[in-house]
Structure formats: C-alpha cells, structure tokens
Design a protein around this motif. Structure first.
Motif, PDB file in Angstrom:
ATOM      1  N   UNK A 243       0.827  -1.209   0.000  1.00 34.59           N
ATOM      2  CA  UNK A 243       0.000   0.000   0.000  1.00 34.59           C
ATOM      3  C   UNK A 243       0.862   1.261   0.000  1.00 34.59           C
ATOM      4  N   UNK A 244       1.931   1.245   0.812  1.00 32.94           N
ATOM      5  CA  UNK A 244       2.795   2.425   0.878  1.00 32.94           C
ATOM      6  C   UNK A 244       3.498   2.671  -0.454  1.00 32.94           C
ATOM      7  N   UNK A 245       3.825   1.602  -1.161  1.00 34.03           N
ATOM      8  CA  UNK A 245       4.451   1.750  -2.478  1.00 34.03           C
ATOM      9  C   UNK A 245       3.513   2.468  -3.459  1.00 34.03           C
ATOM     10  N   UNK A 246       2.227   2.154  -3.375  1.00 35.35           N
ATOM     11  CA  UNK A 246       1.235   2.822  -4.224  1.00 35.35           C
ATOM     12  C   UNK A 246       1.201   4.316  -3.915  1.00 35.35           C
ATOM     13  N   UNK A 247       1.197   4.637  -2.617  1.00 35.56           N
ATOM     14  CA  UNK A 247       1.132   6.041  -2.199  1.00 35.56           C
ATOM     15  C   UNK A 247       2.365   6.802  -2.672  1.00 35.56           C
ATOM     16  N   UNK A 248       3.533   6.189  -2.544  1.00 36.80           N
ATOM     17  CA  UNK A 248       4.783   6.842  -2.954  1.00 36.80           C
ATOM     18  C   UNK A 248       4.832   7.022  -4.468  1.00 36.80           C
ATOM     19  N   UNK A 249       4.413   5.991  -5.195  1.00 35.95           N
ATOM     20  CA  UNK A 249       4.482   6.030  -6.658  1.00 35.95           C
ATOM     21  C   UNK A 249       3.558   7.111  -7.218  1.00 35.95           C
ATOM     22  N   UNK A 250       2.383   7.263  -6.604  1.00 35.22           N
ATOM     23  CA  UNK A 250       1.415   8.256  -7.070  1.00 35.22           C
ATOM     24  C   UNK A 250       1.294   9.401  -6.067  1.00 35.22           C
ATOM     25  N   UNK A 251       2.429   9.781  -5.457  1.00 39.40           N
ATOM     26  CA  UNK A 251       2.376  10.739  -4.366  1.00 39.40           C
ATOM     27  C   UNK A 251       1.815  12.089  -4.786  1.00 39.40           C
ATOM     28  N   UNK A 252       2.090  12.561  -6.000  1.00 39.30           N
ATOM     29  CA  UNK A 252       1.551  13.848  -6.428  1.00 39.30           C
ATOM     30  C   UNK A 252       0.025  13.810  -6.492  1.00 39.30           C
ATOM     31  N   UNK A 253      -0.504  12.697  -6.978  1.00 38.74           N
ATOM     32  CA  UNK A 253      -1.962  12.532  -7.039  1.00 38.74           C
ATOM     33  C   UNK A 253      -2.557  12.567  -5.637  1.00 38.74           C
ATOM     34  N   UNK A 254      -1.930  11.866  -4.697  1.00 32.06           N
ATOM     35  CA  UNK A 254      -2.465  11.813  -3.339  1.00 32.06           C
ATOM     36  C   UNK A 254      -2.333  13.155  -2.625  1.00 32.06           C
ATOM     37  N   UNK A 255      -1.291  13.916  -2.932  1.00 30.26           N
ATOM     38  CA  UNK A 255      -1.177  15.253  -2.368  1.00 30.26           C
ATOM     39  C   UNK A 255      -2.311  16.151  -2.872  1.00 30.26           C
ATOM     40  N   UNK A 256      -2.605  16.052  -4.175  1.00 29.50           N
ATOM     41  CA  UNK A 256      -3.701  16.846  -4.746  1.00 29.50           C
ATOM     42  C   UNK A 256      -5.035  16.424  -4.128  1.00 29.50           C
ATOM     43  N   UNK A 257      -5.235  15.121  -3.958  1.00 29.26           N
ATOM     44  CA  UNK A 257      -6.459  14.639  -3.329  1.00 29.26           C
ATOM     45  C   UNK A 257      -6.585  15.170  -1.905  1.00 29.26           C
ATOM     46  N   UNK A 258      -5.486  15.137  -1.159  1.00 34.53           N
ATOM     47  CA  UNK A 258      -5.507  15.621   0.226  1.00 34.53           C
ATOM     48  C   UNK A 258      -5.862  17.101   0.283  1.00 34.53           C
ATOM     49  N   UNK A 259      -5.220  17.895  -0.573  1.00 35.63           N
ATOM     50  CA  UNK A 259      -5.493  19.338  -0.608  1.00 35.63           C
ATOM     51  C   UNK A 259      -6.946  19.594  -1.014  1.00 35.63           C
TER      52      UNK A 259
END
Length: 552
Positions: free
Chosen positions: A482-498
């Motif tokens: 799961x953490x690998x997914x988050x790291x690989x798509x980290x820009x997407x997850x940052x945008x989702x968080x914001x």
C-alpha cells in the motif's frame, strides 16, 4: 485570424469547452458585443439566444434542431395553456408537453436501454433503428446523420427538464407565458448552463429576462472568483487525478490491488465533485458577468451528516426538480399511488434482469414477499411502505436520469435505501443529538464512505467491470504494498488531500478568502488570475477531457 475562423466554424472534434482557450476567446468576442447592446433588453435577449444556439451547434452540430423543436413546442403549448379557460383542455395540453418531451428524451437516451432490456426479458434479438437519422437523410442529398447508432445530444436531459418545468408552472398558475419566442428560446438555451446545468426553473429565471442588465462590482467580483475556482476544481482536482491515477485503475481494476481500487473510489468522489461543481461555478460566474442569477447547485456535499442531507447539498437543482415535479405529485410522504407500485415493480424486475443471477432474483423476491406479508398483518409496516415508496421511486428514477443502464438504477436505489434506513436509525442512534465535533465528524465520515462506495455503480463501465472491482477489494487488498502505491502516485495523493481539506474548511474561512479577493485591487486580481491560469496550464492535458455530466 485563422484561430477566430476555427472557433466560429463547426467541428465535432473541437467543441467549445470551458477548460479550453477557444471558449474564452469566443466568450471575449461575445461579451464585447454584449457590452454594446445590453441596454436594449429585447435585442440583448435575441442576441444571447442566437449566441446560445451557435454555442450548442458547436457542441452538438445538427442536434441544435432538437433544441429548437423543444423550444417551439413548449412556447406554443405554454401560451395555449394560459389562454385556455377549460381545465380539461389545460390538462391535455400540459400532458402533451410532458409526454412529447419525455418521448424525445427517451428516444435519444433510452432506446438501446429499453431494447436491450426487452431482448433480455423475452429472449428476442431486436435492434435499434435510427429512424430520425433515416428521415433526416431522406430530405437531403448528403447523409448528415449516421444510421448505425443513435447519438445522445449533449445536455438533452437538462434542457428537457427546463422546458417541462415551464409548461407545468404555467399549468399550475405560478407563471405567465413569455410574449416572445426569442425570449423563451433564451431561457431554454442560455449557453453557460445549457449542456450541464444547473437546471433552471422558469419561475426563477423568466422574471430576469425582462429586467435591465445591471452588473454590480460585487457581482463582477463574485463572477470572476467563481470562474477561477471552477477552473481549479475541474483542471486540478478532477482532470489531474483522473489522468494520472483514477482512469488507469478503473480501466483495468483487476491489474491493481484492492487498496489501489479503494483509493481510486475515494479519488473519484473528489473528481466528480470537482468536475461537476467546477462546471457549475463557471456557469454561474459567466451568468453573473452578464447580469443573470443562476441557482446554486452544490453546498459542500461532503459535509453532509446523512444520505438525506447529502442530496440536499448535491446537484440541488435536480434534487428539487424531482421533489417538486415527481415526488410530490406521486403523493410525497403521504401515500403511495397505484402508479407508484406499478412503476416500482417494473424497475425492480429490471434490476433483477440486469444481474441475471438466480440468487439476486431469490433475494429480491424474498424481500418483496416479506414486506407484503408484514404490511398485510401490520398497519405500522403498511404505513411505512406507503410513506417511503415514493421516496424510493424518486431515487430510482433519479438514478436512471443519470444514465441509460440498470447500474445507474441500482446506484439510485442504494441512495434511496440509505435515506430510508437513516430515517429509522436516527430514532435509536446514540449520537444523533450530540453536538460535539467528534460525533459530527463521525457522521460526516460514515455518510462520505457510503456515498463514495455506492458510486462504483456510477463509475463502473459495466456490471462485469464492477464485479472485478469487488473481487479485488475482497480478495487482494495487498496491504504490504500500500505504501508503495502512495509513494508512486504521491503527487496525485497530495492533490487529493489538498482537495478534500479545502472542501472541509469552515464556510467562514471560504467566505473570508472570497472577501479578500473581492477587496483586493485590480492588479492583485490580475495576478491571481494569471497564477490560476499558469497552474491550470501546468496540469492541462492534450487529451480531450469533457465534463462528466455532458453525457447526461
């Protein structure tokens, strides 16, 4: 010069979309001419009607003829209803308006749906024939219409509901008909909201048609702020995360872990909100710049504390339309009519057919039989069925409005079930009346998760596609990676968080941001606009990204 020629020529590959530079060049030209003649009300309305027809022509080509047909039909029927003293004739006329509009909508939107359902039920092999295209081509030497399939005109569901509301409101005595067909055409086709709403009620918009154009400083500030906010929602919080993560997962859910599929669903809730509310923000902003008020369509829907509250905040113009023109006429929460039960039975039968599974058939049959038995022996159960059947029916039809597929009906039914379950749950809920932030956050969280994961029936391409998603989530969560997914798509997850943080900010904070923008000097506004433009440009994709609700 060539750019202007391209913008004002029809090309099905280059429609006018809010997120493309061509639209803003188009709007600049339209607004410049508008500024020259806005003081002459009749000329202004006629001009905006013609501009709106051209805008729809750029979006849907010769389907602009369907829009003109709906406009002429309901204009003359509306005048006839108002001028007819006989209640019986008035009822016949409004029935004609509703039936013809719905038949046109059903032909384009539901021809394949009804045919496929009929074939599945009776084991036949009927095929859809594009009769309208066939007749259209017979009047000319060139084949303007394709005959192998029926193409859905963009926004037909939106303007059909608007024209129906006009006739019905005149019939109910809430509205006088417009004297000019050009004015009525302007109401039906006003280009900012034409293809994806919000759905405009005649009683709220028609009075504005005869008023002088007044664009105050506050309206100009509010309009430009909404446009900038809408562009950020659409191009950053919707398109960016869709292109770089969501579409990849949904195109092949079996190729990703259950964790990735779950995160894609959470991201999809942000995408569809950013996409649809972004369009609405831009549409309302454009209308304000021309002196017209459009209805609010969203009110922080992911702050909802239950399913019913959610539908008071999401796509408000549709929810209230269905309430006033479907739910209440069916009997509301007072009683269920014979028509209510017949329609509900047909829809439930269709859902069973959609699954094509004997287990689903057995479960649905058992539930229906149990409810019938309980209602027979218990007046309390019978009362609950009668008071809730129209609510469920409205949600099922609302689901079908969103798409010609049984999966949309299932999605609508799940939301209806969520509203009904909450009506019983709130009577025994241990935290229903608690006002603490923790209880409030918990109710928001539960509602958000319910809304998000029922959307798999909205987003999934087919029932088979949806089944693959469920299998991955049930059997292959793969927490280890799961953490690998988050790291690989980290820009997407940052945008989702914001995106979610900004959505859940207090309304006072959002109001303060808008107030600071309104009070800022012109150079600051220009700098903000440039910054937003550069930001959106950085996220822009060469791939065409239409608004999701264009298909409805």
């Amino acid at each position: 010069m060539n750019r202007l020629v391209d913008i004002f020529q029809f090309s099905e590959n280059f429609p006018l979309i809010f997120t493309q530079a061509n639209f803003w060049i188009f709007f600049a030209v339209v607004y410049f001419i508008f500024a020259l003649l806005y003081k002459k009300i009749k000329l202004r309305n006629s001009y905006l009607f013609l501009v709106s027809l051209f805008f729809y022509y750029k979006t849907s080509g010769l389907f602009v003829g369907i829009l003109i047909f709906s406009t002429m039909l309901d204009y003359f029927i509306g005048k006839s209803i108002y001028g007819t003293p006989s209640q019986h004739k008035r009822l016949v006329l409004v029935t004609i308006s509703v039936c013809v509009n719905l038949l046109v909508l059903c032909y384009f939107k539901y021809a394949y749906f009804f045919t496929d359902s009929f074939n599945a039920l009776f084991k036949t092999n009927y095929e859809v024939m594009n009769w309208l295209g066939y007749w259209g081509n017979s009047f000319s030497q060139q084949n303007y219409f394709t005959l192998d399939k029926i193409i859905l005109p963009v926004g037909i569901s939106f303007y059909t509901f608007q024209t129906i509301s006009y006739s019905v409101d005149i019939y109910r005595g809430k509205l006088k008909p417009l004297d000019s067909i050009l004015d009525f055409g302007f109401f039906v086709s006003f280009f900012p909201q034409l293809v994806a709403g919000p759905i405009v009620r005649a009683e709220s918009f028609v009075p504005q048609i005869s008023q002088k154009t007044v664009v105050t400083k506050s309206e100009f500030n509010a309009g430009t702020f909404l446009i900038l906010k809408g562009l950020i929602k659409k191009m950053i919080f919707a398109d960016f995360i869709a292109m770089h993560f969501l579409d990849r997962v949904f195109d092949a859910p079996e190729m990703f872990s259950g964790f990735a599929n779950v995160m894609a669903m959470i991201g999809y809730s942000l995408q569809i909100y950013g996409d649809f509310s972004g369009y609405t923000d831009i549409a309302i902003g454009l209308a304000l710049l021309m002196g017209f008020q459009l209805p609010i369509n969203f009110n922080a829907p992911y702050k909802a504390t239950n399913a019913g509250d959610y539908w008071k905040r999401w796509h408000i113009s549709l929810s209230t339309w269905l309430r006033d023109y479907l739910y209440i006429p069916l009997g509301g929460n007072r009683r269920g009519s014979v028509a209510s039960y017949i329609i509900l039975a047909i829809i439930l039968a269709g859902v069973v057919i959609a699954f094509r599974n004997w287990y689903v058939f057995a479960i649905v049959s058992a539930i229906v039989l149990l409810v019938i038995v309980l209602a027979f022996f218990s007046t309390s159960v019978k009362s609950q069925v009668n008071t809730n059947i129209n609510l469920m029916l409205t949600m099922l039809i609302g689901g079908l409005w969103h798409g010609a597929s049984w999966k949309f009906v299932i999605w609508g039914g799940l939301n209806g079930l969520g509203i009904i379950v909450y009506k019983f749950w709130r009577k025994i809920s241990p935290y229903e009346n608690k006002t603490g932030w923790l209880a409030h956050a918990w109710k928001i969280f539960i509602t958000f998760m319910f809304v998000t994961f029922t959307r798999i029936y909205f987003r999934g391409e087919s029932m088979e596609h949806i089944e693959k998603w469920y299998l991955q989530v049930a059997n292959n969560m793969d927490w280890a990676h799961a953490w690998d997914i988050i790291v690989h798509y980290q820009m997407v997850f940052w945008v989702m968080l914001i995106g979610y943080i900004t959505h859940w900010l207090p309304e006072t904070t959002k109001a303060n941001v808008e107030m600071y923008y309104a009070k800022s000097p012109i150079p600051i506004k220009i700098m903000v606009s440039i910054f937003v433009g550069v930001l959106c440009y950085q996220a822009f994709s060469a791939d065409f990204q239409p608004f999701i609700y264009f298909q409805f």
